[in-house]
Design a protein around this motif. Sequence first.
Motif, PDB file in Angstrom:
ATOM      1  N   VAL A 103       0.826  -1.205   0.000  1.00 62.04           N
ATOM      2  CA  VAL A 103       0.000   0.000   0.000  1.00 62.04           C
ATOM      3  C   VAL A 103       0.860   1.254   0.000  1.00 62.04           C
ATOM      4  N   ALA A 104       1.955   1.232   0.743  1.00 59.83           N
ATOM      5  CA  ALA A 104       2.797   2.427   0.866  1.00 59.83           C
ATOM      6  C   ALA A 104       3.376   2.854  -0.485  1.00 59.83           C
ATOM      7  N   SER A 105       3.730   1.892  -1.330  1.00 58.86           N
ATOM      8  CA  SER A 105       4.286   2.256  -2.631  1.00 58.86           C
ATOM      9  C   SER A 105       3.242   2.924  -3.511  1.00 58.86           C
ATOM     10  N   GLU A 106       2.002   2.434  -3.456  1.00 61.81           N
ATOM     11  CA  GLU A 106       0.921   3.071  -4.217  1.00 61.81           C
ATOM     12  C   GLU A 106       0.704   4.502  -3.734  1.00 61.81           C
ATOM     13  N   ALA A 107       0.784   4.679  -2.418  1.00 64.99           N
ATOM     14  CA  ALA A 107       0.608   6.019  -1.863  1.00 64.99           C
ATOM     15  C   ALA A 107       1.748   6.939  -2.271  1.00 64.99           C
ATOM     16  N   SER A 108       2.979   6.412  -2.277  1.00 62.15           N
ATOM     17  CA  SER A 108       4.129   7.251  -2.637  1.00 62.15           C
ATOM     18  C   SER A 108       4.099   7.647  -4.104  1.00 62.15           C
ATOM     19  N   TRP A 109       3.455   6.825  -4.941  1.00 65.85           N
ATOM     20  CA  TRP A 109       3.325   7.146  -6.365  1.00 65.85           C
ATOM     21  C   TRP A 109       2.089   7.995  -6.655  1.00 65.85           C
ATOM     22  N   SER A 110       1.300   8.278  -5.608  1.00 71.30           N
ATOM     23  CA  SER A 110       0.035   9.024  -5.740  1.00 71.30           C
ATOM     24  C   SER A 110      -0.957   8.295  -6.649  1.00 71.30           C
ATOM     25  N   SER A 111      -0.902   6.970  -6.652  1.00 68.58           N
ATOM     26  CA  SER A 111      -1.819   6.182  -7.478  1.00 68.58           C
ATOM     27  C   SER A 111      -2.882   5.466  -6.652  1.00 68.58           C
ATOM     28  N   LEU A 112      -2.771   5.548  -5.322  1.00 76.03           N
ATOM     29  CA  LEU A 112      -3.691   4.825  -4.461  1.00 76.03           C
ATOM     30  C   LEU A 112      -5.120   5.327  -4.620  1.00 76.03           C
ATOM     31  N   ARG A 113      -5.312   6.620  -4.641  1.00 73.70           N
ATOM     32  CA  ARG A 113      -6.664   7.166  -4.748  1.00 73.70           C
ATOM     33  C   ARG A 113      -7.293   6.861  -6.096  1.00 73.70           C
ATOM     34  N   TYR A 114      -6.462   6.729  -7.127  1.00 80.11           N
ATOM     35  CA  TYR A 114      -6.997   6.396  -8.446  1.00 80.11           C
ATOM     36  C   TYR A 114      -7.433   4.935  -8.507  1.00 80.11           C
ATOM     37  N   LEU A 115      -6.708   4.063  -7.796  1.00 80.38           N
ATOM     38  CA  LEU A 115      -7.131   2.671  -7.715  1.00 80.38           C
ATOM     39  C   LEU A 115      -8.492   2.560  -7.025  1.00 80.38           C
ATOM     40  N   LEU A 116      -8.648   3.307  -5.940  1.00 82.05           N
ATOM     41  CA  LEU A 116      -9.903   3.259  -5.199  1.00 82.05           C
ATOM     42  C   LEU A 116     -11.043   3.912  -5.975  1.00 82.05           C
ATOM     43  N   ALA A 117     -10.727   4.833  -6.858  1.00 81.05           N
ATOM     44  CA  ALA A 117     -11.743   5.492  -7.665  1.00 81.05           C
ATOM     45  C   ALA A 117     -12.101   4.687  -8.900  1.00 81.05           C
ATOM     46  N   ALA A 118     -11.484   3.541  -9.108  1.00 78.51           N
ATOM     47  CA  ALA A 118     -11.647   2.755 -10.333  1.00 78.51           C
ATOM     48  C   ALA A 118     -13.065   2.248 -10.649  1.00 78.51           C
ATOM     49  N   PRO A 119     -13.883   1.775  -9.698  1.00 80.33           N
ATOM     50  CA  PRO A 119     -13.672   1.752  -8.250  1.00 80.33           C
ATOM     51  C   PRO A 119     -13.285   0.350  -7.759  1.00 80.33           C
ATOM     52  N   VAL A 120     -12.226   0.294  -6.964  1.00 80.36           N
ATOM     53  CA  VAL A 120     -11.828  -0.926  -6.272  1.00 80.36           C
ATOM     54  C   VAL A 120     -12.128  -0.732  -4.795  1.00 80.36           C
ATOM     55  N   PRO A 121     -13.007  -1.531  -4.201  1.00 82.37           N
ATOM     56  CA  PRO A 121     -13.292  -1.383  -2.764  1.00 82.37           C
ATOM     57  C   PRO A 121     -12.014  -1.530  -1.940  1.00 82.37           C
ATOM     58  N   ARG A 122     -11.966  -0.822  -0.838  1.00 83.68           N
ATOM     59  CA  ARG A 122     -10.750  -0.840  -0.016  1.00 83.68           C
ATOM     60  C   ARG A 122     -10.403  -2.245   0.470  1.00 83.68           C
ATOM     61  N   ALA A 123     -11.405  -2.970   0.937  1.00 84.32           N
ATOM     62  CA  ALA A 123     -11.136  -4.316   1.436  1.00 84.32           C
ATOM     63  C   ALA A 123     -10.631  -5.214   0.308  1.00 84.32           C
ATOM     64  N   ARG A 124     -11.217  -5.065  -0.882  1.00 86.80           N
ATOM     65  CA  ARG A 124     -10.788  -5.866  -2.029  1.00 86.80           C
ATOM     66  C   ARG A 124      -9.345  -5.545  -2.403  1.00 86.80           C
ATOM     67  N   LEU A 125      -8.991  -4.265  -2.381  1.00 88.33           N
ATOM     68  CA  LEU A 125      -7.623  -3.864  -2.705  1.00 88.33           C
ATOM     69  C   LEU A 125      -6.634  -4.483  -1.728  1.00 88.33           C
ATOM     70  N   LEU A 126      -6.958  -4.417  -0.439  1.00 90.24           N
ATOM     71  CA  LEU A 126      -6.055  -4.978   0.565  1.00 90.24           C
ATOM     72  C   LEU A 126      -5.953  -6.495   0.446  1.00 90.24           C
ATOM     73  N   TRP A 127      -7.088  -7.170   0.228  1.00 89.07           N
ATOM     74  CA  TRP A 127      -7.053  -8.623   0.094  1.00 89.07           C
ATOM     75  C   TRP A 127      -6.195  -9.035  -1.094  1.00 89.07           C
ATOM     76  N   SER A 128      -6.348  -8.338  -2.208  1.00 92.78           N
ATOM     77  CA  SER A 128      -5.564  -8.672  -3.402  1.00 92.78           C
ATOM     78  C   SER A 128      -4.079  -8.509  -3.138  1.00 92.78           C
ATOM     79  N   LYS A 129      -3.714  -7.384  -2.536  1.00 91.61           N
ATOM     80  CA  LYS A 129      -2.306  -7.115  -2.276  1.00 91.61           C
ATOM     81  C   LYS A 129      -1.740  -8.079  -1.230  1.00 91.61           C
ATOM     82  N   LEU A 130      -2.527  -8.406  -0.219  1.00 91.33           N
ATOM     83  CA  LEU A 130      -2.058  -9.328   0.814  1.00 91.33           C
ATOM     84  C   LEU A 130      -1.866 -10.729   0.233  1.00 91.33           C
TER      85      LEU A 130
END
Length: 286
Positions: A103-130
Amino acid sequence: MSTLTDSAPGYRARRTLPLRVEAVRQLKRRRTMVMAGILAALPLVLLVAFAIGGSPGGDGPDDRITLMDTATASGVNFAATCLFASAGFLLVIPVALFHGDTVASEASWSSLRYLLAAPVPRARLLWSKLAVALGFSAAAMALLPLIALAVGTAAYGWGPLELPTGGSLAAGLTLARLALAAAFIFVSQLVTAGLAFWLSTKTDAPLGAVGGAVGLTIVGNVLDAVTALGGWREALPAHWQFAWIDALQPQLEWGGMIKGAAVSVTYALVLFALAFRNFARKDIVS
Protein backbone atom coordinates in the motif's frame (compact mmCIF):
# COMPACT_ATOMS: atom_id res chain seq x y z
CA MET A 1 -30.43 6.99 -3.77
CA SER A 2 -29.27 4.59 -6.48
CA THR A 3 -26.55 2.12 -5.66
CA LEU A 4 -23.29 1.65 -7.53
CA THR A 5 -24.69 -1.53 -9.01
CA ASP A 6 -27.69 0.37 -10.36
CA SER A 7 -25.57 3.09 -11.95
CA ALA A 8 -23.01 0.66 -13.33
CA PRO A 9 -24.70 -2.50 -14.63
CA GLY A 10 -22.41 -5.53 -14.47
CA TYR A 11 -20.21 -4.10 -11.73
CA ARG A 12 -18.95 -6.76 -9.31
CA ALA A 13 -16.60 -5.75 -6.52
CA ARG A 14 -14.99 -9.20 -6.46
CA ARG A 15 -13.93 -8.82 -10.08
CA THR A 16 -11.93 -5.65 -9.50
CA LEU A 17 -8.13 -5.84 -9.29
CA PRO A 18 -7.84 -9.57 -10.14
CA LEU A 19 -5.05 -11.43 -8.40
CA ARG A 20 -3.34 -12.21 -11.71
CA VAL A 21 -3.19 -8.50 -12.56
CA GLU A 22 -1.71 -7.60 -9.19
CA ALA A 23 0.72 -10.54 -9.38
CA VAL A 24 2.00 -9.46 -12.80
CA ARG A 25 2.41 -5.89 -11.57
CA GLN A 26 4.45 -7.01 -8.59
CA LEU A 27 6.46 -9.54 -10.62
CA LYS A 28 7.62 -6.83 -13.00
CA ARG A 29 8.88 -4.65 -10.17
CA ARG A 30 12.66 -4.29 -10.06
CA ARG A 31 12.83 -5.08 -6.35
CA THR A 32 11.20 -8.47 -7.03
CA MET A 33 13.87 -9.38 -9.54
CA VAL A 34 16.66 -8.11 -7.27
CA MET A 35 15.32 -10.11 -4.31
CA ALA A 36 15.09 -13.26 -6.42
CA GLY A 37 18.67 -12.72 -7.58
CA ILE A 38 19.92 -12.34 -4.00
CA LEU A 39 18.19 -15.53 -2.87
CA ALA A 40 19.51 -17.41 -5.88
CA ALA A 41 23.04 -16.11 -5.27
CA LEU A 42 23.30 -17.24 -1.63
CA PRO A 43 23.91 -20.94 -2.42
CA LEU A 44 26.59 -19.96 -4.91
CA VAL A 45 28.24 -17.67 -2.36
CA LEU A 46 28.31 -20.48 0.22
CA LEU A 47 29.62 -22.90 -2.39
CA VAL A 48 32.51 -20.58 -3.20
CA ALA A 49 33.17 -19.99 0.51
CA PHE A 50 33.44 -23.74 1.16
CA ALA A 51 35.63 -24.17 -1.91
CA ILE A 52 38.02 -21.48 -0.67
CA GLY A 53 37.93 -22.24 3.04
CA GLY A 54 37.69 -26.00 2.90
CA SER A 55 35.15 -28.25 4.55
CA PRO A 56 33.27 -26.56 7.40
CA GLY A 57 33.68 -27.73 10.94
CA GLY A 58 34.48 -26.62 14.44
CA ASP A 59 38.06 -25.78 15.31
CA GLY A 60 37.87 -26.60 18.99
CA PRO A 61 36.30 -29.06 21.41
CA ASP A 62 33.90 -26.44 22.76
CA ASP A 63 32.45 -25.48 19.39
CA ARG A 64 28.73 -26.16 19.06
CA ILE A 65 27.88 -28.72 16.38
CA THR A 66 25.41 -27.37 13.80
CA LEU A 67 24.20 -28.19 10.31
CA MET A 68 27.07 -26.06 9.02
CA ASP A 69 29.50 -28.83 10.02
CA THR A 70 27.96 -31.29 7.54
CA ALA A 71 27.19 -28.82 4.73
CA THR A 72 29.37 -30.56 2.15
CA ALA A 73 28.24 -34.12 2.89
CA SER A 74 25.55 -34.14 0.18
CA GLY A 75 23.17 -31.97 -1.78
CA VAL A 76 20.43 -32.22 0.87
CA ASN A 77 22.93 -31.28 3.57
CA PHE A 78 23.87 -28.21 1.58
CA ALA A 79 20.20 -27.24 1.14
CA ALA A 80 19.58 -27.62 4.88
CA THR A 81 22.65 -25.51 5.62
CA CYS A 82 21.42 -22.73 3.34
CA LEU A 83 18.11 -22.68 5.23
CA PHE A 84 19.97 -22.62 8.54
CA ALA A 85 22.16 -19.71 7.40
CA SER A 86 19.30 -17.62 6.02
CA ALA A 87 16.28 -18.28 8.22
CA GLY A 88 17.34 -15.86 10.96
CA PHE A 89 17.65 -12.74 8.82
CA LEU A 90 17.91 -13.07 5.04
CA LEU A 91 14.47 -14.63 4.60
CA VAL A 92 13.00 -11.85 6.72
CA ILE A 93 13.89 -9.31 4.02
CA PRO A 94 11.66 -10.56 1.16
CA VAL A 95 8.72 -11.01 3.52
CA ALA A 96 9.07 -7.46 4.85
CA LEU A 97 9.67 -6.12 1.34
CA PHE A 98 6.70 -7.77 -0.34
CA HIS A 99 4.29 -6.75 2.43
CA GLY A 100 5.68 -3.35 3.41
CA ASP A 101 5.88 -2.16 -0.18
CA THR A 102 2.22 -2.90 -0.99
CA VAL A 103 0.00 0.00 0.00
CA ALA A 104 2.80 2.43 0.87
CA SER A 105 4.29 2.26 -2.63
CA GLU A 106 0.92 3.07 -4.22
CA ALA A 107 0.61 6.02 -1.86
CA SER A 108 4.13 7.25 -2.64
CA TRP A 109 3.33 7.15 -6.36
CA SER A 110 0.04 9.02 -5.74
CA SER A 111 -1.82 6.18 -7.48
CA LEU A 112 -3.69 4.83 -4.46
CA ARG A 113 -6.66 7.17 -4.75
CA TYR A 114 -7.00 6.40 -8.45
CA LEU A 115 -7.13 2.67 -7.71
CA LEU A 116 -9.90 3.26 -5.20
CA ALA A 117 -11.74 5.49 -7.67
CA ALA A 118 -11.65 2.76 -10.33
CA PRO A 119 -13.67 1.75 -8.25
CA VAL A 120 -11.83 -0.93 -6.27
CA PRO A 121 -13.29 -1.38 -2.76
CA ARG A 122 -10.75 -0.84 -0.02
CA ALA A 123 -11.14 -4.32 1.44
CA ARG A 124 -10.79 -5.87 -2.03
CA LEU A 125 -7.62 -3.86 -2.71
CA LEU A 126 -6.06 -4.98 0.56
CA TRP A 127 -7.05 -8.62 0.09
CA SER A 128 -5.56 -8.67 -3.40
CA LYS A 129 -2.31 -7.12 -2.28
CA LEU A 130 -2.06 -9.33 0.81
CA ALA A 131 -2.71 -12.52 -1.15
CA VAL A 132 -0.07 -11.65 -3.75
CA ALA A 133 2.45 -10.62 -1.07
CA LEU A 134 1.91 -13.92 0.77
CA GLY A 135 2.29 -15.82 -2.49
CA PHE A 136 5.55 -14.08 -3.37
CA SER A 137 6.87 -14.66 0.16
CA ALA A 138 6.04 -18.37 -0.07
CA ALA A 139 7.82 -18.48 -3.44
CA ALA A 140 10.90 -16.92 -1.82
CA MET A 141 10.87 -19.62 0.88
CA ALA A 142 10.73 -22.30 -1.82
CA LEU A 143 13.23 -20.70 -4.20
CA LEU A 144 16.20 -20.74 -1.83
CA PRO A 145 16.15 -24.45 -0.85
CA LEU A 146 15.36 -25.54 -4.42
CA ILE A 147 18.35 -23.69 -5.86
CA ALA A 148 20.51 -24.81 -2.94
CA LEU A 149 19.48 -28.42 -3.55
CA ALA A 150 20.38 -28.17 -7.24
CA VAL A 151 23.70 -26.44 -6.56
CA GLY A 152 24.59 -28.78 -3.69
CA THR A 153 23.74 -31.92 -5.64
CA ALA A 154 25.86 -30.76 -8.57
CA ALA A 155 28.79 -29.99 -6.26
CA TYR A 156 28.59 -32.71 -3.60
CA GLY A 157 26.40 -35.40 -5.10
CA TRP A 158 23.10 -36.96 -4.13
CA GLY A 159 22.96 -38.78 -0.83
CA PRO A 160 21.32 -39.02 2.58
CA LEU A 161 21.22 -36.19 5.08
CA GLU A 162 24.15 -36.65 7.44
CA LEU A 163 23.11 -35.44 10.88
CA PRO A 164 25.67 -33.41 12.88
CA THR A 165 24.98 -35.50 15.98
CA GLY A 166 25.37 -38.79 14.14
CA GLY A 167 23.15 -40.92 11.97
CA SER A 168 21.44 -40.01 8.74
CA LEU A 169 18.11 -39.61 6.98
CA ALA A 170 17.33 -41.07 3.56
CA ALA A 171 17.43 -38.46 0.82
CA GLY A 172 13.80 -39.02 -0.17
CA LEU A 173 12.59 -38.58 3.41
CA THR A 174 14.81 -35.53 3.79
CA LEU A 175 13.10 -33.80 0.86
CA ALA A 176 9.76 -34.08 2.64
CA ARG A 177 11.33 -32.84 5.89
CA LEU A 178 12.93 -29.88 4.09
CA ALA A 179 9.55 -28.98 2.61
CA LEU A 180 8.09 -29.07 6.12
CA ALA A 181 10.95 -26.90 7.39
CA ALA A 182 10.42 -24.32 4.64
CA ALA A 183 6.68 -24.29 5.38
CA PHE A 184 7.35 -23.65 9.06
CA ILE A 185 9.80 -20.85 8.25
CA PHE A 186 7.10 -19.25 6.11
CA VAL A 187 4.58 -19.49 8.96
CA SER A 188 7.10 -18.12 11.46
CA GLN A 189 7.64 -15.10 9.20
CA LEU A 190 3.92 -14.21 9.21
CA VAL A 191 4.59 -11.88 12.14
CA THR A 192 7.03 -9.88 10.02
CA ALA A 193 4.48 -9.95 7.21
CA GLY A 194 1.78 -8.61 9.51
CA LEU A 195 4.03 -5.87 10.87
CA ALA A 196 5.09 -4.73 7.41
CA PHE A 197 1.54 -4.87 6.05
CA TRP A 198 0.13 -2.88 8.96
CA LEU A 199 2.90 -0.28 8.73
CA SER A 200 2.28 -0.05 4.98
CA THR A 201 -1.23 1.22 5.71
CA LYS A 202 0.12 3.74 8.22
CA THR A 203 2.76 5.47 6.10
CA ASP A 204 3.35 6.67 2.55
CA ALA A 205 7.04 5.71 2.76
CA PRO A 206 7.66 2.08 1.65
CA LEU A 207 11.15 2.13 3.16
CA GLY A 208 9.68 3.10 6.50
CA ALA A 209 7.25 0.17 6.46
CA VAL A 210 9.89 -2.34 5.36
CA GLY A 211 12.57 -0.98 7.69
CA GLY A 212 10.16 -0.78 10.61
CA ALA A 213 9.13 -4.41 10.22
CA VAL A 214 12.74 -5.59 9.93
CA GLY A 215 13.76 -3.44 12.89
CA LEU A 216 11.00 -4.78 15.13
CA THR A 217 11.90 -8.32 14.09
CA ILE A 218 15.50 -7.68 15.13
CA VAL A 219 14.27 -6.29 18.45
CA GLY A 220 12.36 -9.55 18.97
CA ASN A 221 15.55 -11.53 18.35
CA VAL A 222 17.44 -9.38 20.84
CA LEU A 223 14.75 -9.83 23.50
CA ASP A 224 14.80 -13.59 22.96
CA ALA A 225 18.52 -13.54 23.75
CA VAL A 226 17.80 -12.01 27.18
CA THR A 227 17.68 -15.17 29.29
CA ALA A 228 16.52 -13.16 32.32
CA LEU A 229 13.07 -13.03 30.72
CA GLY A 230 12.73 -16.74 31.39
CA GLY A 231 9.44 -18.25 30.26
CA TRP A 232 8.24 -14.93 28.83
CA ARG A 233 10.47 -15.56 25.83
CA GLU A 234 8.09 -18.29 24.69
CA ALA A 235 5.60 -15.56 23.79
CA LEU A 236 8.10 -14.14 21.30
CA PRO A 237 7.92 -15.44 17.71
CA ALA A 238 11.72 -15.22 17.53
CA HIS A 239 12.01 -17.86 20.27
CA TRP A 240 10.68 -20.51 17.89
CA GLN A 241 12.29 -19.47 14.62
CA PHE A 242 14.65 -22.46 14.54
CA ALA A 243 12.12 -25.02 15.76
CA TRP A 244 12.10 -26.40 12.19
CA ILE A 245 15.42 -28.11 12.95
CA ASP A 246 13.33 -30.68 14.86
CA ALA A 247 12.09 -31.80 11.44
CA LEU A 248 15.61 -32.87 10.52
CA GLN A 249 15.91 -35.44 13.29
CA PRO A 250 15.51 -39.23 13.03
CA GLN A 251 12.33 -38.91 15.08
CA LEU A 252 10.19 -36.00 13.90
CA GLU A 253 9.34 -33.67 16.80
CA TRP A 254 6.22 -31.50 16.39
CA GLY A 255 6.04 -29.74 19.77
CA GLY A 256 8.23 -26.71 19.05
CA MET A 257 6.86 -26.16 15.57
CA ILE A 258 3.24 -26.31 16.75
CA LYS A 259 3.90 -23.80 19.54
CA GLY A 260 5.87 -21.53 17.22
CA ALA A 261 3.20 -21.65 14.53
CA ALA A 262 0.47 -20.86 17.06
CA VAL A 263 2.36 -17.82 18.37
CA SER A 264 3.16 -16.52 14.87
CA VAL A 265 -0.36 -16.98 13.48
CA THR A 266 -1.90 -15.30 16.53
CA TYR A 267 0.27 -12.20 16.20
CA ALA A 268 -0.19 -12.15 12.42
CA LEU A 269 -3.98 -12.28 12.57
CA VAL A 270 -4.07 -9.35 15.00
CA LEU A 271 -1.72 -7.29 12.83
CA PHE A 272 -3.61 -8.08 9.61
CA ALA A 273 -6.86 -7.11 11.32
CA LEU A 274 -5.31 -3.82 12.45
CA ALA A 275 -4.18 -3.16 8.88
CA PHE A 276 -7.69 -3.64 7.48
CA ARG A 277 -9.24 -1.57 10.28
CA ASN A 278 -6.78 1.28 9.79
CA PHE A 279 -7.11 1.31 6.00
CA ALA A 280 -10.90 1.25 6.15
CA ARG A 281 -10.88 4.46 8.24
CA LYS A 282 -7.92 6.20 6.60
CA ASP A 283 -8.37 9.43 4.71
CA ILE A 284 -6.73 8.66 1.33
CA VAL A 285 -5.04 11.76 -0.07
CA SER A 286 -2.17 10.14 -1.99
